[in-house]
Motif scaffolding. Structure first.
Motif, mmCIF file in Angstrom:
data_model
loop_
_atom_site.group_PDB
_atom_site.id
_atom_site.type_symbol
_atom_site.label_atom_id
_atom_site.label_comp_id
_atom_site.label_asym_id
_atom_site.label_seq_id
_atom_site.Cartn_x
_atom_site.Cartn_y
_atom_site.Cartn_z
ATOM 1 N N ASP A 51 0.823 -1.209 0.000
ATOM 2 C CA ASP A 51 0.000 0.000 0.000
ATOM 3 C C ASP A 51 0.860 1.262 0.000
ATOM 4 O OD1 ASP A 51 -2.171 -1.673 0.065
ATOM 5 O OD2 ASP A 51 -2.533 -1.444 2.226
ATOM 6 N N HIS A 52 1.949 1.224 0.744
ATOM 7 C CA HIS A 52 2.815 2.397 0.840
ATOM 8 C C HIS A 52 3.367 2.795 -0.524
ATOM 9 C CE1 HIS A 52 5.813 5.086 2.708
ATOM 10 N NE2 HIS A 52 6.640 4.618 1.786
ATOM 11 N N PHE A 53 3.911 1.852 -1.266
ATOM 12 C CA PHE A 53 4.530 2.181 -2.550
ATOM 13 C C PHE A 53 3.492 2.411 -3.642
ATOM 14 C CE2 PHE A 53 8.176 0.091 -0.461
ATOM 15 C CZ PHE A 53 9.114 1.091 -0.650
ATOM 16 N N ARG A 54 2.375 1.732 -3.583
ATOM 17 C CA ARG A 54 1.333 1.961 -4.583
ATOM 18 C C ARG A 54 0.747 3.360 -4.454
ATOM 19 N NH1 ARG A 54 -2.390 -3.507 -5.233
ATOM 20 N NH2 ARG A 54 -1.081 -4.501 -6.829
ATOM 21 N N HIS A 55 0.531 3.818 -3.221
ATOM 22 C CA HIS A 55 -0.034 5.142 -3.018
ATOM 23 C C HIS A 55 0.926 6.245 -3.431
ATOM 24 C CE1 HIS A 55 -2.955 3.422 0.250
ATOM 25 N NE2 HIS A 55 -3.327 3.155 -0.986
ATOM 26 N N ARG A 56 2.204 5.916 -3.581
ATOM 27 C CA ARG A 56 3.202 6.891 -4.004
ATOM 28 C C ARG A 56 3.636 6.690 -5.455
ATOM 29 N NH1 ARG A 56 2.901 6.266 1.088
ATOM 30 N NH2 ARG A 56 3.462 7.893 2.580
ATOM 31 N N ASN A 57 2.835 5.941 -6.193
ATOM 32 C CA ASN A 57 3.016 5.776 -7.645
ATOM 33 C C ASN A 57 4.317 5.083 -8.028
ATOM 34 O OD1 ASN A 57 0.560 7.121 -8.105
ATOM 35 N ND2 ASN A 57 1.567 9.117 -8.112
ATOM 36 N N TYR A 58 4.814 4.211 -7.177
ATOM 37 C CA TYR A 58 5.967 3.402 -7.560
ATOM 38 C C TYR A 58 5.499 2.206 -8.387
ATOM 39 C CZ TYR A 58 9.154 5.918 -4.484
ATOM 40 O OH TYR A 58 9.932 6.888 -3.901
ATOM 41 N N ASN A 59 6.416 1.662 -9.148
ATOM 42 C CA ASN A 59 6.100 0.537 -10.015
ATOM 43 C C ASN A 59 6.235 -0.760 -9.216
ATOM 44 O OD1 ASN A 59 5.532 -1.020 -12.269
ATOM 45 N ND2 ASN A 59 7.677 -1.074 -12.922
ATOM 46 N N VAL A 60 5.129 -1.197 -8.606
ATOM 47 C CA VAL A 60 5.115 -2.440 -7.837
ATOM 48 C C VAL A 60 4.865 -3.585 -8.815
ATOM 49 C CG1 VAL A 60 4.038 -3.721 -5.941
ATOM 50 C CG2 VAL A 60 4.260 -1.230 -5.803
ATOM 51 N N VAL A 61 5.928 -4.302 -9.154
ATOM 52 C CA VAL A 61 5.822 -5.336 -10.183
ATOM 53 C C VAL A 61 5.238 -6.633 -9.639
ATOM 54 C CG1 VAL A 61 7.677 -4.388 -11.592
ATOM 55 C CG2 VAL A 61 8.232 -5.994 -9.760
ATOM 56 N N ARG A 62 5.371 -6.878 -8.341
ATOM 57 C CA ARG A 62 4.818 -8.097 -7.737
ATOM 58 C C ARG A 62 4.682 -7.870 -6.238
ATOM 59 N NH1 ARG A 62 6.449 -14.228 -9.311
ATOM 60 N NH2 ARG A 62 5.663 -13.374 -11.266
#
Length: 364
Positions: free
Chosen positions: A200-211
């Protein structure tokens, strides 16, 4: 009377909360014991794998194994594997890991090269062995050398890197959230997360969560580590990423744990036995290439699985400590509320007695 009712209601609410925190403390304590046992049981195998790797690594580097390939392309991506918690109520466990991840992204992996450049300018001797070791925080010799070099760099150039153990101390970043978003948009980092908090932390900051792997942080399985290692090796060999970095929390004791950064790929050759004057050499059958092709991916799985076990024990110990503190604080608050309740009740009784006495005196 209204005040007494409010105090009684608050005491009841705090007692209910205390029962919940006490139950969570007991559950976390039980699970932490099992997680600690799993970590201890896995440690001998991880230690032996490390020993075998240290003996085979120089030979693999001489053979030019692809997992040892250091790519000079500065525009290549880095795969960042971040292990955090699925749930909260674990103190600063997840936030410490995420701070370490942002510090790693903020540095861009250039800290080590900057230290080397500054040390060479300051005439501090850095051998090739250090350059190969510098990304291995497991070695005490490296940590001492890194602290000395960072001290020179800090005194001469005012570097803002901290002087703690090499790449194990949380550094407070100076970039804002918006700058992090801009950095994420550059596409220099692919994020693989373990734990809902990190996802959730990285998705909310628009990082590319590949998996992402949610729901396994407290009870990781070996096949999860195999899946992560397979994904990392495939992307590294295909050239999609130049480096693979792991961020996890190392379990030290039930009261102490610390976030760590370990560079997984490319591998670095470092023979501890040669440093002690003991040169070990294995005879590989049918040949060295076949043995390395089988062993190196398995060694990567071992590193990731050990990190997942360490993180699980750290998460549960952090939750145990947080819930234990919450239970103690609730008990202290209940004591203060009871004291306040008794004072108000006593004041009310005294006031009623005074009214009765005054009425009796008036009638007489």
């Amino acid at each position: 009377m209204a005040s007494l009712q409010n105090v009684r209601r608050r005491i009841k609410s705090v007692k209910s909360t205390q029962q919940i925190t006490k139950a969570m403390d007991m559950v976390a304590t039980s699970r932490m014991r099992h997680a600690k046992e799993a970590t201890i049981a896995n440690h001998p195998f991880a230690l032996k794998s490390q020993e075998v790797f240290d003996r085979l690594a120089p030979q693999a580097e001489d053979l030019g194994h692809p997992l040892f390939e250091v790519r000079e392309n500065s525009e290549g991506k880095t795969l960042l594997i971040v292990i955090a918690a699925d749930k909260g109520l674990a103190g600063a466990y997840s936030s410490n890991v995420l701070k370490m991840a942002h510090a790693e992204i903020d540095s861009g992996g250039d800290d080590d090269d900057e230290i080397i450049r500054i040390a060479e300018k300051e005439n501090v001797d850095i051998s090739k062995k250090y350059k190969d070791m510098r990304r291995r925080p497991r070695h005490q010799a490296l940590q001492k050398m890194s602290r000395a070099i960072k001290a020179v760099a800090h005194s001469s150039y005012g570097s803002r890197t901290t002087s703690g153990s090499h790449r194990t101390t949380i550094t407070h970043t100076e970039k804002s959230t918006e700058e992090f978003r801009n950095l994420a948009d550059n596409g220099n980092y692919d994020i693989l997360t373990v734990g809902r908090k990190a996802t959730d932390h990285f998705r909310h900051r628009n990082y590319n969560v590949v998996r992402y792997y949610n729901g396994i942080s407290e009870r990781p399985k070996y096949h999860h580590a195999q899946d992560i290692a397979r994904f990392a090796v495939e992307h590294f060999l295909s050239g999609e990423v130049n480096e693979v970095t792991l961020i996890y929390t190392r379990f030290i004791s039930a009261m102490t744990c610390e976030p760590r950064v370990v560079d997984l790929l490319p591998f670095f050759a470092y023979d501890r036995g040669a440093e002690d004057g003991v040169k070990g050499e294995y005879i590989c059958e049918p040949n060295a290439e076949a043995v390395l092709d089988e062993f190196l991916p398995q060694y990567l799985v071992t590193l990731i699985y050990e990190a997942m076990l360490q993180s699980a024990a750290s998460e549960l110990s952090s939750r145990m400590n947080a819930m234990s503190s919450a239970t103690d604080n609730a008990q202290e608050l209940i004591g203060k509320l009871n004291l306040h309740y008794n004072k108000v009740r006593q004041a009310g009784i005294t006031n009623e007695i005074n009214e009765i006495v005054s009425g009796a005196n008036a009638l007489s």
